[in-house]
Design a protein around this motif. Sequence first.
Motif, PDB file in Angstrom:
ATOM      1  N   ARG A 194       4.891  -3.646  -0.301  1.00 28.00           N
ATOM      2  CA  ARG A 194       5.308  -4.682   0.637  1.00 28.00           C
ATOM      3  C   ARG A 194       5.128  -6.071   0.016  1.00 28.00           C
ATOM      4  NH1 ARG A 194       1.750  -2.252   5.457  1.00 28.00           N
ATOM      5  NH2 ARG A 194       0.391  -2.173   3.637  1.00 28.00           N
ATOM      6  N   VAL A 195       4.064  -6.223  -0.778  1.00 27.46           N
ATOM      7  CA  VAL A 195       3.838  -7.519  -1.428  1.00 27.46           C
ATOM      8  C   VAL A 195       4.944  -7.791  -2.453  1.00 27.46           C
ATOM      9  CG1 VAL A 195       2.264  -8.829  -2.918  1.00 27.46           C
ATOM     10  CG2 VAL A 195       1.351  -7.420  -1.057  1.00 27.46           C
ATOM     11  N   ARG A 196       5.320  -6.725  -3.186  1.00 29.55           N
ATOM     12  CA  ARG A 196       6.379  -6.923  -4.185  1.00 29.55           C
ATOM     13  C   ARG A 196       7.706  -7.232  -3.498  1.00 29.55           C
ATOM     14  NH1 ARG A 196       3.751  -2.139  -6.161  1.00 29.55           N
ATOM     15  NH2 ARG A 196       5.601  -0.831  -5.808  1.00 29.55           N
ATOM     16  N   GLN A 197       7.970  -6.562  -2.357  1.00 33.43           N
ATOM     17  CA  GLN A 197       9.181  -6.888  -1.595  1.00 33.43           C
ATOM     18  C   GLN A 197       9.136  -8.343  -1.137  1.00 33.43           C
ATOM     19  OE1 GLN A 197      11.832  -5.230  -1.151  1.00 33.43           O
ATOM     20  NE2 GLN A 197      11.360  -3.053  -1.431  1.00 33.43           N
ATOM     21  N   ALA A 198       7.951  -8.787  -0.716  1.00 29.54           N
ATOM     22  CA  ALA A 198       7.808 -10.167  -0.240  1.00 29.54           C
ATOM     23  C   ALA A 198       8.131 -11.153  -1.368  1.00 29.54           C
ATOM     24  CB  ALA A 198       6.402 -10.403   0.299  1.00 29.54           C
ATOM     25  N   GLU A 240       1.590  -8.118   7.007  1.00 28.54           N
ATOM     26  CA  GLU A 240       1.466  -6.685   7.240  1.00 28.54           C
ATOM     27  C   GLU A 240       0.609  -6.029   6.155  1.00 28.54           C
ATOM     28  OE1 GLU A 240       4.720  -3.290   7.320  1.00 28.54           O
ATOM     29  OE2 GLU A 240       5.462  -5.164   8.189  1.00 28.54           O
ATOM     30  N   ALA A 241       0.742  -6.544   4.936  1.00 27.07           N
ATOM     31  CA  ALA A 241      -0.009  -5.967   3.813  1.00 27.07           C
ATOM     32  C   ALA A 241      -1.453  -6.464   3.785  1.00 27.07           C
ATOM     33  CB  ALA A 241       0.688  -6.315   2.499  1.00 27.07           C
ATOM     34  N   GLY A 242      -1.798  -7.362   4.725  1.00 29.56           N
ATOM     35  CA  GLY A 242      -3.179  -7.831   4.793  1.00 29.56           C
ATOM     36  C   GLY A 242      -3.410  -9.151   4.090  1.00 29.56           C
ATOM     37  N   PHE A 243      -2.330  -9.899   3.812  1.00 31.08           N
ATOM     38  CA  PHE A 243      -2.500 -11.216   3.181  1.00 31.08           C
ATOM     39  C   PHE A 243      -1.765 -12.291   3.981  1.00 31.08           C
ATOM     40  CE2 PHE A 243      -2.673  -7.962  -0.113  1.00 31.08           C
ATOM     41  CZ  PHE A 243      -3.898  -8.243  -0.701  1.00 31.08           C
ATOM     42  N   PRO A 244      -2.168 -12.484   5.250  1.00 33.05           N
ATOM     43  CA  PRO A 244      -1.447 -13.456   6.098  1.00 33.05           C
ATOM     44  C   PRO A 244      -1.489 -14.865   5.510  1.00 33.05           C
ATOM     45  CG  PRO A 244      -3.509 -12.768   7.125  1.00 33.05           C
ATOM     46  CD  PRO A 244      -3.305 -11.876   5.951  1.00 33.05           C
ATOM     47  N   ASP A 245      -2.551 -15.167   4.767  1.00 36.96           N
ATOM     48  CA  ASP A 245      -2.651 -16.513   4.192  1.00 36.96           C
ATOM     49  C   ASP A 245      -2.247 -16.537   2.722  1.00 36.96           C
ATOM     50  OD1 ASP A 245      -3.649 -17.444   6.623  1.00 36.96           O
ATOM     51  OD2 ASP A 245      -5.654 -16.710   6.086  1.00 36.96           O
TER      52      ASP A 245
END
Lengths: 519, 325
Positions: A292-296, A349-354
């Motif tokens: 999800r982070v890579r998609q972001a 969603e991946a746990g890195f809102p900030d």
Amino acid sequence: MRRWGIWAVALAVAGGTATAAELRIGVRTGGESMDPHASGVGSNIAAVKNVFESLVALDDNLQPSPGLATSWTLIEPTTWRVELRPDVVFHDGSSFDAADVVHSLDRIRTTAPVDGGLVPFLRRIASIEVVDALTVDIHTDGPTASLPQDLGRLLIVPSETPMDASPADFNSGRLAIGTGPFRLVSFEPRGDMVLEPFPDYWGTGSTWERVTFSEITNDSARVAALLSGRVDLINAVPASAVERLRGTSGLELFESSGIFNFFLFPDYREPSPTITDNAGQPLATNPFRDPRVRQALSLAVNREGLASRVLEGTATSANQFLTPGFLGFVDDLPPLAHDVDQARALLAEAGFPDGFRVDLHCTSDRLPGDGAVCTALGPMLARIGVTVTINAVPRAVYFPAQARGDFSLMMNGFSTPTGEGSYFLNTALHTRDPERGFGGFNHWHHSDLDLDELIRAASTELGLEERQALLEEATRQAMANMAVIPLVHLNVLWAGREEVLTFVPRVDEETLAINVQPR
Amino acid sequence: MTLFLLRRLLQGAIVVVVMSLVVFIGVYAIGNPVDILINPDATPEIKQQAIERLGLDRPFLEQYGTFVVRALQGDLGRSFIYDEPALKLILQAMPATLELAIASMVLALVFGIPLGMAAGYWPDSWGANVIMTGSILGFSLPTFWVGLMLIVLFSVELGWLPSGGRGETVVVFGVPLSFLTWNGLTHLFLPALNLALFKISLVIRLTRAGMRETLQQDYIKYARSKGLSRHRVVFVHAFRNILIPIVTVLGLEIGSVIAFAVVTETVFSWPGMGKLIIDSINVLDRPVVVAYLMLTVVMFVVINLLVDLTYSLVDPRVRLGGRPR
């Protein structure tokens, strides 16, 4: 003291306008050595390919076509029968036969230069057997689908060429004896290379009387050389000069899609050296391991902006790692979207809102626009909360550090000089596996065992259609996981004098004199 | 005199040794050149072979030791890229750079000294103002930009001079030279002018300052009152005394022109040493980089020595070393 006897007029580029019979080309990087086996570097190969040829020719779109071999067929899963072209002569008048092929392959194996030279293209060849003077059987160490591509890289020298001949012997022209359309007249490493057509060439030869390649490294100086009439054709036209050249009457631009793509490569190691939270503290896990982070990251990138503004229209948005038309390119993959809100949602969603912090490393002097694209990525990633520190460094600093594993997020140009997907998949995405020779350039430690199986299946599959299906499946799978983040696809540009010449671009950026025809 | 020479040579040797260590540590710290050069498709085995063949797997001190031992025998290593002796590559490119450097020094002296003397002799004239303003431009415009502007003006727009390259050369004692043919001269002019602009300005300023200061001296007043011609006062009595700072600065400048003509050589694709070193740095061709820097150090040491010797020729009051007598 009068020593008129030793005065000699060296060949050089004269000022003024060229006669139609003489072609002068300004290239960004000239050859380093006329020994065709001394280097695997693209610019050097491009220079020597005017003089030397390979068994299989790679056409302008890098697909195999007949060269010094007229056909190559599988007679057993690990044996290719190669029929050699009859009536081919070298520049010294000797004729070409199987002995030259055997000798050339031996010589490539023993001369291995610093960069590995052409050895990587030989490694699947177990032995070579002479059937008759114009037929050889090549035995591979296993089923090898890429053999025709590999043969396209192995340049043939006469069997009389000494194994340990020095570059000076080739540069002087004494041993620069190939079968190619041009004979070497004179050569200076990274300077001028002068050629004349070979009258006994087996194919359609050139009609120029003389061709001079001059190295003009500086981009603006190269453009000025074309504008002032010092040269008739230049390669690697810088983006900043495109408008000017397009508006100059008498000049023509030649554009082709290229083999280079820019990518973001996220590091998959745990932990990764430069990733921290916003306070500068190390994170518990490497966020890049989460798809999800890579998609972001992918959603954060405005590819249109990079292509049209940062690279001034000399690139196009990429949605996979191959050039269209290469084996393994998937036609129906959708363009990659640019959507900041969705990117933020995925990060949360991946746990890195900030978000988090990471250093982005890239080269600043290797490819056109590399530093600029890298710099432009900073604000794009900042908008989704990923704070990146940009480090655009010279390639002499970048590559050793990348190989040491100092980086967490890399923007790197990667080329596919073989015209098919195995090259990228084998070297950049397969799990690092020195035993089996995979993952040699996988400095990001990507590992996906399902994908690995597909990659290995594709590299041994000998049926063209089956192989294509496997490569396309591998591409789909890698892109679905966003294993790497494709950014843009670099085009390559030449500019020439309209009334003098026409030019057929090659996708691999090689500027070959045979592709230039007088008008 | 002998003592002076011996002492200077010893100092020079120490500088060379220290520099070799600094250079070697520097290139060693950047990393492994094989990582830049290697084909991405190469197997680790191929890579390892290359590393071993170049001796890059050896400990630092061993690599340095091998380098020193070979260097003492005149072998500065083989280029990774060209597979030829590094020293040979540099010496091959040297005549082109020397020719460019000397041509630009000649331009600097031919234009700089007369203009500087005129500006110093008539400091308040409008001519002096024009010269001094012009010299500010010469100082402040970047070489890179000026080079491109010269090409745009003289090659692209006017078409008078070629935009780069060396032109026809004539081989004299095995050394190709451009300035002996008309075609070669036209190729030499723009890069030499580009390289000389800064130096012309420098010479103008030094000459003018020296001139103004010297003309106030008592011995000049005395010479004048003695009835010597203006010509003799300026060109004999004053001129010799303003030469000292010019010789010092130009001595160092010629070193830097030879070592760092990089920008001009790149813009005008002049096949000299500057281009070689930049190409080599870009791919971490260690032997060439190290050999080049070592040669540069030696060159600066020698030039400084020659400058000091020249002082004693220009000004007999200067004594070389030893106790004052």
